[in-house]
Design a protein around this motif. Sequence first.
Motif, mmCIF file in Angstrom:
data_model
loop_
_atom_site.group_PDB
_atom_site.id
_atom_site.type_symbol
_atom_site.label_atom_id
_atom_site.label_comp_id
_atom_site.label_asym_id
_atom_site.label_seq_id
_atom_site.Cartn_x
_atom_site.Cartn_y
_atom_site.Cartn_z
ATOM 1 N N UNK A 573 0.806 -1.226 0.000
ATOM 2 C CA UNK A 573 0.000 0.000 0.000
ATOM 3 C C UNK A 573 0.841 1.279 0.000
ATOM 4 N N UNK A 574 2.004 1.189 -0.661
ATOM 5 C CA UNK A 574 2.766 2.415 -0.895
ATOM 6 C C UNK A 574 2.235 3.093 -2.147
ATOM 7 N N UNK A 575 2.141 4.409 -2.095
ATOM 8 C CA UNK A 575 1.698 5.151 -3.276
ATOM 9 C C UNK A 575 2.774 5.108 -4.372
ATOM 10 N N UNK A 576 2.307 5.181 -5.608
ATOM 11 C CA UNK A 576 3.240 5.184 -6.727
ATOM 12 C C UNK A 576 4.182 6.390 -6.645
ATOM 13 N N UNK A 577 3.723 7.507 -6.097
ATOM 14 C CA UNK A 577 4.586 8.689 -5.987
ATOM 15 C C UNK A 577 5.838 8.362 -5.171
ATOM 16 N N UNK A 578 5.710 7.451 -4.205
ATOM 17 C CA UNK A 578 6.833 7.113 -3.334
ATOM 18 C C UNK A 578 7.894 6.267 -4.035
ATOM 19 N N UNK A 579 7.482 5.487 -5.028
ATOM 20 C CA UNK A 579 8.354 4.448 -5.574
ATOM 21 C C UNK A 579 8.609 4.601 -7.072
#
Length: 961
Positions: A573-579
Amino acid sequence: MRSFTLSTKWTALFVLFTALCCLFTPTVTVKHELFKTCDQAGFCKRNRAFADSASATGWETPYKIAPESLSWKNGQLQGTILKTINKNGETVRLLITISFLESGSARVTIDEEKRQKGEIDLRHNSKARKERYNEAESWAIVGGLELSKTAVEFRDAATSTVKYGPDGKFEAVITYAPFGIDFKRDSATQIKFNDRGMLNVEHWRPKIDKPEPEKKEGEEAPAPEVQTGEDESTWWDESFGGSTDSKPKGPESVGLDITFPGYAHVYGIPEHAGPLSLKETRGGSGNHEEPYRLYNADVFEYIMDSPMTLYGAIPFMQAHSKDSTVGVFWLNAAETWIDIIKQKEAHNPLSLGIGSRIDTKTHWFSESGLIDVFVFLGPTPKDVTKAYGELTGYTQLPQEFAIAYHQCRWNYNTDEDVKDVDRKMSKHQIPYDVIWLDIEYTHEKEYFTWDPLQFPDPIGMLKQLDKSERKLVAIIDPHIKNNGYHIVEDLKKKDLAVHNKDGNIYEGWCWPGSSHWIDCFSPAAIKWWVSLFKYDTFKGTMHNLFIWNDMNEPSVFNGPETTMPKDNLHYGNWEHRDVHNINGMTFHNATYQALLERKKGEIRRPFVLTRSFYAGSQRLGAMWTGDNQASWDHLAAAFPMVLNNGIAGYPFAGADVGGFFGNPEKDLLTRWYQAGAFYPFFRGHAHIDTRRREPYLAGEPYTGIITRALRLRYALLPAWYTAFHEASVDGTPIIRPQYFEYPGDEAGFAIDDQFFVGSTGLLAKPVVKEGADSVDIYLPDEEIYYDYFDYQKYSGRGSKTISAPLEKIPLLMQGGHIIPRKDRPRRSSGLMKWDPYTLVIALNKEGSAKGELYVDDGETFDYQSGAYIHRSFEFKDGVLASMDIGKKGKLTDKYLKTMKGVRVERIIIVGAPKEWEGKKSVKTGKGEAGLEFHGEEGGKASWAVVRNPGVAIGENWKIEF
């Protein structure tokens, strides 16, 4: 979010449009409106505004360390930074950890204190993780984190000082208020953190919904509220190009200024199309207005000399001054921008500019995640790349075929087409190792399938290639066609795809039309992906088929900035912005793992090409510079791009020979092959609607000249493979810029159109200008240099003009080196395996030379158990000696037996002493071998040749002249 859908018809029109651009537009430019400028990216605009505030007179940084919070243990300093957030003196607590590593590197991390349960209301995205993204390390870092056992700390009321590194020569001085860190080597400051007060951690805050002002009947609407404090307009959502990005965690960018005092040149932070020495980014003559951007994207028809984002991102920068190199690695996977300014600083107020120095001042900011920065204090370029490689891994040692020539286009149309090209390359005696297939080989863009009409017999195709030790590379992208075929149904059933912000499977559009994207952050997804490549699953594949991962930024035709929405959700559940910037590497990694496990007991080194990459991708395979154009400026731009990749730890790099878009005229195509012979990754590639341009189609004299360039690459494969081995054990670039080899020569610091090949002493400057029939090569020392082809001598530091008609590649041999070659022309590198060697000895002024050769089976991992030959050659005082410099392992003796018959068939001594004239033989152990001597003529060096000296490549021996 406003959305729209596309049809298969739209996809066809998109392809037609690109084709028309390619065919009829001589000079195409990127569609800038598809990509954000800094002012259109909320966090970039805010951090630049913050930097402007920090530059104003009277600025006080709101960050200071609470001295009572500091603790020191086992090479690590931990404490709390207090950020003052308003005039009432309220503060936010940030955790700082400064780690001093056994390698001599240092690491600084800054994070918010962990948030309490119920502290955050993620009302727009209840599934997203609440904390800052903290898993980039698990993808990028593979070692080198052992804490120093010798670092010591001293503390006073205002500072904490740590001495660390080799012999305690490194020092970090941490100032409490205002917060800052000075990193020193031999007591001189090399790098400064927060020197200009631009540290910025946008802390968590609750969203406060402001009521809409009431409008009473008959009254005009109230005027919009005047912005008096921070610009909050992009805190909670942001729109661009018809898409809206929801931001459930609000503003969470991080920024820091990093200053390199006394350093006028900085390099690295690929991927950008521009010079090796990075330009300033806040205006000025010849400089950029925009910061350098790192945000992996499918940039269609990219332009030259631009800081705009491209396909890959490595946030690693080197700074260089006379005899000193330092570096920083900004470990953050989110969208990142870097500003660079260079300021002249006088030593004292009365100097009037005399004796002044240039300080390079950089400003880094990322949309989310932590501040996590590694510091490398050199002092040499090699020290910095080695220390960085200890953390992120050294480049993969590829199979030998992978460093030979690759023949590709979008697309070879049928399996018979592939076989026909293969036959014609052999007929014309043009060497190549790999032929490639783009997306059209599949059945209706369904990966792991073959078009039954166009490729009915893939095994027959592969078997024909295998007869000549040739390989096939097939493309497989991360978008899975959403049409009910078994792969996509399995993907959905197992819930292994990327999700949208609502937690449902994400749907976007790419080559197949409606598509889903595999989420390779998920261990289960990787395991599933690995299973798809088994020979009995991926029908029609054999051991000589390898893979190409394209479009893995990811490219999404109808997505914001042609990629995935930032509020999509990945595994955990990490946002795409983070990765985002790591995404391409995770797919590359999954495919690498898959090729390791295709068949039980069959373990060959994988070959997987990637377009998108991040720090650490070098462990997995090659990259290329994307969709370039058939133009002279794109030819010229490729070398600075490849050089920057090399010093940023990813040397297995190349550009599409001939240019992807457009039809190169024959001089350009020929010069590009001559240049491509010096790309670590050497591939010809072209757009689907370009004219066919296999080398045998060029016609004479072009086909002959191109063939000679290819044969040069093949003859030098032993030297190239040795350079790849060196890169795989210590991170040294494969092609090396001038400053890397001569760090004290200021005249070479910005040179990026010539380079050294490995440790061979080969100095190349391929022609990249239209109509040029000569080049000026800069010589950095007083050594003798010999023309590789005719032994013309050059000497004396400075620029030398070298004739370079179309058939000539400007290539010099620096005196003092021994270059291993294989001179027998073959159809592929695999057929050269047992061929004898030629040793070319280029004597220096003292009459001596050294060199190395690394050999293994070029295919398996047996070298890790000692199955290799690593020899050092030295010519000194009239004696040539071969010495073993390898380490013995359990497979060493077995391998040496297989190589017993591989011999040295010829030794060429360039710059042979005049007293050899008349000498007819040399002593080789118990026997003799004939010597031929050729005297100096017309400025060309004397040279001698020894044929069949009767020595094996894997043994110790001496030859007395």
